[in-house]
Each structure stands twice: as structure tokens, then as C-alpha cells.
Design a protein around this motif. Structure first.
Motif, PDB file in Angstrom:
ATOM      1  N   PHE A 189       0.834  -1.202   0.000  1.00 29.26           N
ATOM      2  CA  PHE A 189       0.000   0.000   0.000  1.00 29.26           C
ATOM      3  C   PHE A 189       0.870   1.254   0.000  1.00 29.26           C
ATOM      4  O   PHE A 189       0.649   2.186  -0.785  1.00 29.26           O
ATOM      5  N   PHE A 190       1.878   1.271   0.859  1.00 26.39           N
ATOM      6  CA  PHE A 190       2.792   2.414   0.915  1.00 26.39           C
ATOM      7  C   PHE A 190       3.620   2.520  -0.365  1.00 26.39           C
ATOM      8  O   PHE A 190       3.893   3.623  -0.842  1.00 26.39           O
ATOM      9  N   LEU A 191       4.028   1.371  -0.911  1.00 22.36           N
ATOM     10  CA  LEU A 191       4.814   1.375  -2.144  1.00 22.36           C
ATOM     11  C   LEU A 191       4.003   1.913  -3.309  1.00 22.36           C
ATOM     12  O   LEU A 191       4.477   2.750  -4.090  1.00 22.36           O
ATOM     13  N   LEU A 192       2.757   1.448  -3.439  1.00 24.45           N
ATOM     14  CA  LEU A 192       1.920   1.839  -4.575  1.00 24.45           C
ATOM     15  C   LEU A 192       1.515   3.299  -4.520  1.00 24.45           C
ATOM     16  O   LEU A 192       1.682   4.047  -5.488  1.00 24.45           O
ATOM     17  N   PHE A 193       0.987   3.740  -3.377  1.00 23.58           N
ATOM     18  CA  PHE A 193       0.428   5.085  -3.291  1.00 23.58           C
ATOM     19  C   PHE A 193       1.450   6.141  -2.880  1.00 23.58           C
ATOM     20  O   PHE A 193       1.182   7.335  -3.032  1.00 23.58           O
ATOM     21  N   GLY A 194       2.603   5.714  -2.372  1.00 21.57           N
ATOM     22  CA  GLY A 194       3.588   6.690  -1.929  1.00 21.57           C
ATOM     23  C   GLY A 194       4.624   7.061  -2.956  1.00 21.57           C
ATOM     24  O   GLY A 194       5.434   7.960  -2.722  1.00 21.57           O
ATOM     25  N   SER A 195       4.596   6.393  -4.115  1.00 15.76           N
ATOM     26  CA  SER A 195       5.640   6.604  -5.121  1.00 15.76           C
ATOM     27  C   SER A 195       5.255   7.598  -6.210  1.00 15.76           C
ATOM     28  O   SER A 195       6.036   7.844  -7.128  1.00 15.76           O
ATOM     29  N   TYR A 196       4.048   8.153  -6.120  1.00 15.54           N
ATOM     30  CA  TYR A 196       3.553   9.072  -7.151  1.00 15.54           C
ATOM     31  C   TYR A 196       2.906  10.287  -6.493  1.00 15.54           C
ATOM     32  O   TYR A 196       2.535  10.239  -5.311  1.00 15.54           O
ATOM     33  N   PRO A 197       2.718  11.381  -7.250  1.00 14.19           N
ATOM     34  CA  PRO A 197       1.918  12.501  -6.726  1.00 14.19           C
ATOM     35  C   PRO A 197       0.510  11.999  -6.424  1.00 14.19           C
ATOM     36  O   PRO A 197      -0.148  11.426  -7.309  1.00 14.19           O
ATOM     37  N   THR A 198       0.034  12.175  -5.214  1.00 14.61           N
ATOM     38  CA  THR A 198      -1.261  11.593  -4.843  1.00 14.61           C
ATOM     39  C   THR A 198      -2.428  12.235  -5.590  1.00 14.61           C
ATOM     40  O   THR A 198      -3.537  11.690  -5.580  1.00 14.61           O
ATOM     41  N   THR A 199      -2.193  13.353  -6.253  1.00 13.95           N
ATOM     42  CA  THR A 199      -3.267  13.999  -7.021  1.00 13.95           C
ATOM     43  C   THR A 199      -3.741  13.120  -8.175  1.00 13.95           C
ATOM     44  O   THR A 199      -4.868  13.291  -8.656  1.00 13.95           O
ATOM     45  N   ILE A 200      -2.926  12.174  -8.628  1.00 15.01           N
ATOM     46  CA  ILE A 200      -3.331  11.332  -9.761  1.00 15.01           C
ATOM     47  C   ILE A 200      -4.427  10.339  -9.365  1.00 15.01           C
ATOM     48  O   ILE A 200      -5.068   9.741 -10.230  1.00 15.01           O
ATOM     49  N   PHE A 201      -4.660  10.175  -8.049  1.00  9.25           N
ATOM     50  CA  PHE A 201      -5.647   9.194  -7.602  1.00  9.25           C
ATOM     51  C   PHE A 201      -7.039   9.783  -7.414  1.00  9.25           C
ATOM     52  O   PHE A 201      -7.952   9.093  -6.980  1.00  9.25           O
ATOM     53  N   GLY A 202      -7.215  11.063  -7.712  1.00  8.68           N
ATOM     54  CA  GLY A 202      -8.538  11.665  -7.612  1.00  8.68           C
ATOM     55  C   GLY A 202      -8.777  12.343  -6.275  1.00  8.68           C
ATOM     56  O   GLY A 202      -8.044  12.134  -5.306  1.00  8.68           O
ATOM     57  N   GLY A 203      -9.854  13.146  -6.232  1.00 11.02           N
ATOM     58  CA  GLY A 203     -10.110  14.004  -5.086  1.00 11.02           C
ATOM     59  C   GLY A 203     -10.299  13.288  -3.770  1.00 11.02           C
ATOM     60  O   GLY A 203      -9.615  13.591  -2.783  1.00 11.02           O
ATOM     61  N   VAL A 204     -11.229  12.317  -3.704  1.00 12.09           N
ATOM     62  CA  VAL A 204     -11.525  11.643  -2.446  1.00 12.09           C
ATOM     63  C   VAL A 204     -10.331  10.828  -1.967  1.00 12.09           C
ATOM     64  O   VAL A 204      -9.943  10.893  -0.797  1.00 12.09           O
ATOM     65  N   LEU A 205      -9.740  10.054  -2.888  1.00 11.80           N
ATOM     66  CA  LEU A 205      -8.596   9.222  -2.498  1.00 11.80           C
ATOM     67  C   LEU A 205      -7.389  10.078  -2.148  1.00 11.80           C
ATOM     68  O   LEU A 205      -6.647   9.766  -1.207  1.00 11.80           O
ATOM     69  N   ASN A 206      -7.212  11.172  -2.862  1.00 16.40           N
ATOM     70  CA  ASN A 206      -6.118  12.088  -2.557  1.00 16.40           C
ATOM     71  C   ASN A 206      -6.284  12.659  -1.146  1.00 16.40           C
ATOM     72  O   ASN A 206      -5.319  12.741  -0.372  1.00 16.40           O
ATOM     73  N   TRP A 207      -7.519  13.015  -0.783  1.00 14.82           N
ATOM     74  CA  TRP A 207      -7.791  13.520   0.563  1.00 14.82           C
ATOM     75  C   TRP A 207      -7.516  12.442   1.613  1.00 14.82           C
ATOM     76  O   TRP A 207      -6.908  12.714   2.651  1.00 14.82           O
ATOM     77  N   ALA A 208      -7.943  11.216   1.331  1.00 12.19           N
ATOM     78  CA  ALA A 208      -7.739  10.113   2.278  1.00 12.19           C
ATOM     79  C   ALA A 208      -6.259   9.799   2.453  1.00 12.19           C
ATOM     80  O   ALA A 208      -5.804   9.506   3.569  1.00 12.19           O
ATOM     81  N   LEU A 209      -5.487   9.890   1.367  1.00 18.35           N
ATOM     82  CA  LEU A 209      -4.054   9.603   1.438  1.00 18.35           C
ATOM     83  C   LEU A 209      -3.277  10.740   2.095  1.00 18.35           C
ATOM     84  O   LEU A 209      -2.082  10.603   2.360  1.00 18.35           O
TER      85      LEU A 209
END
Length: 270
Positions: A189-209
Motif C-alpha cells: 500500500f505504501f509502495l503503490l500510493f507513496g511513489s507518485y503525486p497523490t493527485t493522480i488518484f482523484g479528489g476523495v482518495l487524494n484527501w484520504a491519502l
């Protein structure tokens, strides 16, 4: 103060003994270090292939993504050196070896941390340092004393955030015994979502991350500060410097969870 110094001295002695034990097998040591470098390098190689095709990700160039990725990897390397063995707590509990820690006059978490030193983490550290050096050159990062101090703080804060997740999840071994799958999920989870700008995952997910599981504070937000891209963060400049605080809060919460779960421990032999 005397008790603290004594605890640190004992902890260091246990780490040194664990390292000496692993260094007896030199070929295994070398292969594990190389494995760590290869594994961490392969993740960045995938990003390089993606950027070779698309030039940028959410407006971030190859050099900027390299800096972000290297910050996440540095935080990973710093947490994995002391906390790596905590991930194997479920095995310790299942095999009944945790009982011996209960009769020793030393903090339980410190005993688990110093049980063994996994030599492949040296490869993680080497890969992180090499990649950050390359990334800093690519983006022409100005490593002033102030920038250096900020880097140290955010890397420590990021390490505490990920280390907190590992400590909290691993502590569930006291109740459920087997937690390997959960730890593996957290790591990915940390590897997948922490290696990119979190804005690419969309508004709600970006807020959660950012505010639920603060992965963005490990690398994306610090990289934005270093690259002067804070305009896209949509947060106060003071908050953007909050990685050390977030790390300390998360680790204190994880340590509280650890204590709560440790009280529920019952030897698997009973």
C-alpha cells in the motif's frame, strides 16, 4: 535519564550482536544486500518506463518523480533498519518464542526489534541513497543547511509514519497470531500510493491519502516543498511542513495500540 541511557546501551548491544550473527555468512550477506538494491531499483525502473512513454505524470517530470520516489525510499530505508523484525512478530508469537521476552527487564518492542538484523535492508539503504543523489542532480536541488535540516526531519517523520503502520498491524499478532498477509498489504500500500503525486488518484482518495492515512506526507508533500510546487497542495505552508509532527503523532498512536494488544497476549501453548 540514567534509565534511558541504560536502555539505549542495551538496545545497541543487542543490535550489534544481531549484526555480528548475520555477518558470519558472508555470501548470504552479499546476496541479500544485492537483492535489496535490485528489488528497490526495479520499482523505480517501472516508473522510468512509464515516464519514457508519457513524459510527465500529473505535470511532474522524470527528475521530479525521481526525487519524490527517492524520498519515499529514504523514509522506507530509515524505518526498515530498526523496525523490520517487527513484521515477523506473528512468527515469534506462533512459535512460542515471545514468552521469553516477558521475563526480561527490557521494553518488549525493543526486544522484538533487536531479535535479528535482516541484511537485505542494507541494500534498501544503499538504493535509497544512490537514487536520491541522482534525483538531486537531475532537478538541481540546492542542498543548503536549511534544506538539509528539512530533509532529515521529513525522512524521520516519513519513517515514523510507515513504522507506525507496521507496529500497529503487527501488534494484532497478540490477538490473532497470524498477520503476515496484513503486513504484506500495508507494505505494498505504501509502495503503490507513496511513489507518485497523490493527485493522480482523484479528489476523495487524494484527501484520504493525506488526512486519513498520511502517505502524502512521506514523499509527495515534502517533494512539493523542495521543488517549490506547493501551489498544487491547496494547504497552508505551515501544514506542508508537518511531516515530522504527523510522524510523531502516528507513532505514539501505534505504540498505544501495541500496549493495548500486548495486554491481551496469551501464550499459544496455553
Amino acid at each position: 535519564m540514567r534509565t534511558l541511557l541504560r536502555t539505549l546501551s542495551i538496545t545497541w548491544a543487542l543490535y550489534a550482536a544481531a549484526i555480528r550473527g548475520e555477518m558470519q555468512y558472508r555470501l548470504n550477506f552479499l546476496l541479500l544486500v544485492l537483492l535489496g538494491v535490485f528489488y528497490q531499483g526495479s520499482g523505480f525502473a517501472f516508473i522510468w518506463i512509464v515516464l519514457y512513454q508519457f513524459d510527465t505524470i500529473a505535470g511532474w517530470t522524470f527528475g521530479e518523480i525521481a526525487l519524490l520516489y527517492s524520498l519515499r525510499l529514504l523514509a522506507h530505508a530509515v524505518w526498515v533498519v530498526p523496525f523490520h523484525q517487527v513484521q515477523f512478530l506473528d512468527t515469534t508469537v506462533r512459535e512460542g518464542r515471545f514468552d521469553r521476552y516477558l521475563v526480561r527487564p527490557l521494553n518488549l518492542l525493543l526486544q522484538v526489534m533487536t531479535t535479528r538484523f535482516q541484511m537485505n535492508v542494507i541494500g534498501d539503504v544503499a538504493a535509497a541513497a544512490l537514487l536520491f543523489t541522482i534525483a538531486a542532480h537531475l532537478v538541481d536541488l540546492n542542498l543548503s543547511p536549511l534544506t538539509g535540516a528539512y530533509l532529515v526531519l521529513v525522512v524521520l517523520g516519513g519513517a515514523l509514519i510507515q513504522g507506525a503502520a507496521v507496529v500497529a498491524v503487527s501488534s494484532l499478532s497478540f490477538r490473532f497470531v497470524q498477520t503476515w498477509a496484513a503486513n504484506h498489504l500495508i507494505d505494498n500500500f505504501f509502495l503503490l500510493f507513496g511513489s507518485y503525486p497523490t493527485t493522480i488518484f482523484g479528489g476523495v482518495l487524494n484527501w484520504a491519502l493525506t488526512w486519513v492515512v498520511p502517505i502524502a506526507f512521506i514523499a509527495y508533500i515534502p517533494a512539493s516543498v523542495l521543488l517549490e510546487k506547493t501551489g498544487e497542495l491547496h494547504m497552508s505552508a505551515i501544514v506542508a511542513f508537518g511531516t515530522p509532527v504527523m510522524g510523531a503523532v502516528w507513532f505514539l498512536l501505534a505504540y498505544w495500540v501495541w500496549h493495548r494488544q500486548a495486554r491481551r497476549y496469551h501464550s499459544v501453548g496455553n
